[in-house]
Design a protein around this motif. Structure first.
Motif, PDB file in Angstrom:
ATOM      1  N   ALA A  80      -3.232   7.557  -3.186  1.00 35.31           N
ATOM      2  CA  ALA A  80      -3.908   6.791  -2.131  1.00 35.31           C
ATOM      3  C   ALA A  80      -5.160   6.070  -2.623  1.00 35.31           C
ATOM      4  O   ALA A  80      -5.406   4.924  -2.236  1.00 35.31           O
ATOM      5  N   ALA A 115      -4.075   3.119  -4.687  1.00 35.17           N
ATOM      6  CA  ALA A 115      -3.429   2.144  -3.794  1.00 35.17           C
ATOM      7  C   ALA A 115      -4.482   1.405  -2.976  1.00 35.17           C
ATOM      8  O   ALA A 115      -4.420   0.187  -2.819  1.00 35.17           O
ATOM      9  N   LYS A 166       0.875   3.790  -3.036  1.00 38.12           N
ATOM     10  CA  LYS A 166       0.420   5.153  -2.753  1.00 38.12           C
ATOM     11  C   LYS A 166       1.393   6.174  -3.340  1.00 38.12           C
ATOM     12  O   LYS A 166       0.989   7.161  -3.942  1.00 38.12           O
ATOM     13  N   TYR A 170       0.843  -1.206   0.000  1.00 38.05           N
ATOM     14  CA  TYR A 170       0.000   0.000   0.000  1.00 38.05           C
ATOM     15  C   TYR A 170       0.875   1.252   0.000  1.00 38.05           C
ATOM     16  O   TYR A 170       0.652   2.180  -0.771  1.00 38.05           O
TER      17      TYR A 170
END
Length: 162
Positions: free
Chosen positions: A124, A127, A119, A115
């Motif tokens: 974000a 992700a 990101k 993640y």
């Protein structure tokens, strides 16, 4: 009574053959459930621009390398469980349970690490989309596996005394 014996024999036979044939790799399970390769499924779901796709590819490839190693460990544990099912001891059950929990925690750590990298590469939201999809796929795979193997003692309880 014959039906119960036949069902028991079929259950033992299917579990034994399932265990003896090496478990499918996660990607094969995904393909059998969704009808497409995992990478195609991820690409379609993520729907990234060309620039984002390029940035995401390295993250995804690194993730897949680590996930496949964890998947192999998971399948080795399942095969070990299958090989020891009929003679499962307290010590072996403890060993298998601890190793399975360790493998599950390793998946969670991999999600967290991936993640963070995703990101940085694609933002974000993208992700989070990837992690959400990946957790869903792994849950589906776990479900397929759980539906294919008996619980500890399940076959013993279904034995009929003649």
């Amino acid at each position: 009574m014959k039906k119960v014996i036949v069902v028991l024999v079929l259950a033992v036979a299917s579990f034994s053959s399932y265990a003896q044939s090496t478990f499918k790799e996660d990607v094969e399970i995904v393909q059998s459930v969704y009808g497409k390769s995992k990478s195609d499924l991820v690409k379609e779901y993520m729907n990234l621009s060309d620039a984002q796709a390029t940035a995401f590819t390295k993250v995804y490839e690194n993730y897949e390398t680590e996930r496949k190693a964890l998947g192999q460990t998971k399948f080795q544990l399942i095969n070990d469980y299958a090989a020891n099912y009929n003679t499962l001891t307290d010590a072996k059950a403890d060993e298998l349970a601890k190793a399975t929990l360790k493998n599950n925690m390793a998946y969670e750590k991999l999600y967290t690490k991936t993640y963070g990298k995703a990101k940085k590469a694609v933002g974000a939201i993208n992700a989070a989309k990837f992690i959400q999809l990946e957790v869903y796929l792994q849950t589906t795979i776990r479900n397929e596996i759980q539906n294919s193997i008996p619980f500890i003692g399940e076959l013993d309880k279904s034995k009929v005394k003649i």
